[in-house]
Enzyme design. Structure first.
Site, mmCIF file in Angstrom:
data_model
loop_
_atom_site.group_PDB
_atom_site.id
_atom_site.type_symbol
_atom_site.label_atom_id
_atom_site.label_comp_id
_atom_site.label_asym_id
_atom_site.label_seq_id
_atom_site.Cartn_x
_atom_site.Cartn_y
_atom_site.Cartn_z
ATOM 1 N N LYS A 1 33.861 2.840 23.500
ATOM 2 C CA LYS A 1 34.277 1.598 23.841
ATOM 3 C C LYS A 1 34.742 0.960 22.469
ATOM 4 O O LYS A 1 34.065 0.931 21.619
ATOM 5 C CB LYS A 1 33.121 0.901 24.642
ATOM 6 C CG LYS A 1 33.864 -0.554 25.345
ATOM 7 C CD LYS A 1 32.620 -0.997 26.161
ATOM 8 C CE LYS A 1 32.806 -2.386 26.835
ATOM 9 N NZ LYS A 1 31.910 -3.002 27.550
ATOM 10 N N SER B 1 32.987 -4.277 32.297
ATOM 11 C CA SER B 1 34.199 -4.377 31.051
ATOM 12 C C SER B 1 34.577 -3.150 30.250
ATOM 13 O O SER B 1 35.686 -2.922 30.072
ATOM 14 C CB SER B 1 33.648 -5.455 30.137
ATOM 15 O OG SER B 1 32.676 -4.902 29.588
ATOM 16 N N SER C 1 28.445 -3.729 33.063
ATOM 17 C CA SER C 1 29.867 -2.984 32.312
ATOM 18 C C SER C 1 29.694 -1.559 32.181
ATOM 19 O O SER C 1 30.933 -1.113 31.989
ATOM 20 C CB SER C 1 30.084 -3.829 31.234
ATOM 21 O OG SER C 1 30.711 -4.979 31.546
HETATM 22 N N1 GLN Z 1 30.951 -8.866 34.757
HETATM 23 C C1 GLN Z 1 29.948 -9.203 33.472
HETATM 24 C C2 GLN Z 1 30.491 -10.516 32.579
HETATM 25 O O1 GLN Z 1 31.413 -10.453 32.817
HETATM 26 C C3 GLN Z 1 29.079 -8.228 32.812
HETATM 27 C C4 GLN Z 1 29.990 -7.664 31.756
HETATM 28 C C5 GLN Z 1 29.283 -6.824 30.883
HETATM 29 O O2 GLN Z 1 28.360 -6.005 31.295
HETATM 30 N N2 GLN Z 1 29.834 -6.923 29.632
HETATM 31 O O3 GLN Z 1 29.805 -11.102 32.000
#
Ligand code: GLN
Length: 489
Positions: free
Chosen positions: A78, A153, A177
């Site tokens: 990532k 994400s 994410s």
């Molecule tokens: N959807 C969550 C957020 O926007 C989790 C994102 C993540 O785990 N990085 O914070």
């Protein structure tokens, strides 16, 4: 090669040993897949570097040396995990052009084990989002239906595994994410115990919640990667010094007598097709000799506000370092330093990131600190205690990974909360620092994957991977269309 099986890591590894194909050939094949794909899963492809490593591994094979399991396996990372000399942008304009001068510990561990890095994967900007739509590179597409989101994400990572653009991938999970995109793309995602995988070199979002985890086709693959990544690291002050159990050795443990808890509140407001898939999975676990018991977990109701308050507060602090002085982008025209910082941050950050910085500053400001931040911290303890109590009764709990399957891309939201609500099943785990895995458990009427989540007590990765693997074996991987999607060689 992608027929029903334990996964693809062992398969590729044994084919390399048997010289059925060379590391260069399989790497070229993946690069070819990436170049032909329109999934927008990668933001940077490291073709030259990958082929150089592959060549070295081929020399090793030809000289008769033994390979370790991950050696020569093409994979991806990532874009918020630091890779020395390779651009790392968090899918943000503010970090365009930034090349770290060191490797994240996870990446250096995988590199030492001969991983072949194909490139960096697309993501929501600074890991803030649930659909991979806040990326400055545009959204990644779901390989099951390109008009649908990948989840986020780590959307590019999940799409790259589901779409055969890398054998496995490394993502980060602050509030879901790794698990939610894995669920939307029909692959496996493991969010490890907080402190079990070093965060050194992971570009921080919410430091007390962030954890790096593998995304893979199967639990066996996720287990192999996790065993390589976990362990104490003196560079990370939150790294845990414990005796890490080898999860791969426990995959085939008997799960007879395992107690699986079903928290009622996680099933409120869940899409009916997802609920029935989960109920089917429960029956399968019962057939395998585990027991299923419903119980109340009312504390989960406060998880979403607690998460968004804490994550934004921490993000506000973590993102203050992007000021145009030390990293990446700097605005061209300015008359003094204040204007330079203001213009750099206004132009460099996207809307969602700015929204979270504002929210974080608000909950930390003197007038509101007690009402929001402090309250969220005390509710965090309540949630942690509720998990502790739960795990005194159950070996693991089983929930949906998301209340919905992948949604249509480019949807207009009436408010940001509409999308935040979809994180309800994943965020409690990060609040409590416990491990959880998402694995495919069926398809809905739109033919989109459904994911189930197994949550265990701290450092029980070997147990939840064992439970997940046994489910995959019992169902003969029938829910894992990604194993059949496309043949690598
Ligand atoms: N959807 C969550 C957020 O926007 C989790 C994102 C993540 O785990 N990085 O914070």
């Amino acid at each position: 090669m992608c027929s029903n099986s334990g996964g693809i890591i062992k398969k590729i590894s044994s084919s390399l040993e048997k010289k059925e194909f060379s590391c260069t050939e399989i790497t070229e094949k993946y690069i070819d897949n990436i170049n032909k794909s329109d999934l927008n899963a990668f933001v940077n492809v490291c073709e030259e570097e990958a082929l150089n490593i592959a060549k070295k591994i081929d020399e090793k094979i030809n000289s008769g040396e033994k390979l370790s399991l991950l050696e020569g396996i093409p994979m991806s990372v990532k874009d918020n995990i630091s890779t020395n000399g390779i651009e790392t942008t968090c899918a943000s304009n503010i970090l365009k052009g930034y090349k770290p001068i060191y490797d994240a510990t996870v990446w250096s561990k995988l590199k030492e084990n001969g991983a072949v890095l194909l490139g960096k994967t697309n993501m929501d900007e600074f890991a803030m989002g649930s659909a991979c739509e806040t990326s400055c590179y545009g959204r990644a597409k779901n390989p099951h239906n390109k008009d649908y989101v990948t989840g986020g994400s780590s959307g590019g990572a999940a799409a790259s595994v589901a779409g055969n653009l890398s054998a496995y991938s490394i993502g980060s999970d602050t509030g879901g994410s790794v698990r939610q995109p894995a669920s939307f793309c029909g692959v496996v995602g493991l969010k490890p115990t907080y402190g079990s995988v070093s965060r050194y070199g992971l570009i921080a979002y919410g430091s007390s919640l962030d954890q790096i985890g593998p995304i893979a086709k199967t639990s066996e693959d996720a287990s192999i990667v996790f065993d390589c990544m976990c362990g104490y690291d003196s560079h990370d002050s939150t790294s845990a010094k414990v005796d890490y159990k080898n999860t791969f050795e426990h995959l085939n443990d008997d799960i007879k007598g395992f107690k699986i808890g079903i928290p009622n509140q996680y099933y409120d407001g869940i899409d009916s097709e997802i609920k029935s898939s989960l109920e089917e999975a429960m029956k399968k676990y019962e057939s395998m000799g585990a027991s299923i018991e419903y119980f109340d977990f009312p504390e989960v109701k406060s998880a979403l506000p607690v998460y968004y308050i804490l994550a934004c507060a921490e993000a506000t602090s973590n993102l203050s370092r992007y000021d145009g002085i030390r990293y990446g982008y700097r605005t061209e025209k300015y008359s003094d330093i204040n204007e330079m910082i203001c213009k750099t941050r206004s132009r460099g950050f996207g809307d969602e990131v700015k929204r979270r910085i504002l929210l974080g500053n608000y909950v930390l400001s003197s007038g509101y600190y007690d009402a929001y931040y402090k309250k969220a911290q005390s509710l965090r303890s309540v949630i942690i205690n509720a998990f502790d109590e739960t795990f005194s009764k159950y070996d693991a709990i089983l929930t949906p990974t998301s209340p919905v399957s992948a949604f249509e891309a480019n949807r207009k939201y009436s408010s940001p909360e509409e999308i935040y609500l979809a994180d309800i099943c994943t965020v409690p785990v990060n609040i409590a620092g416990v491990p959880a895995i998402s694995l495919p458990c069926g398809f809905d009427s739109k033919n989109l994957p459904i994911g189930m989540q197994l949550i265990g007590p701290k450092f029980s990765e070997y147990k939840i991977l064992n439970l997940a693997h046994q489910y995959e074996v019992f169902t003969q991987y029938e829910n894992n269309k990604c194993l059949q999607m496309g043949v690598i060689l």
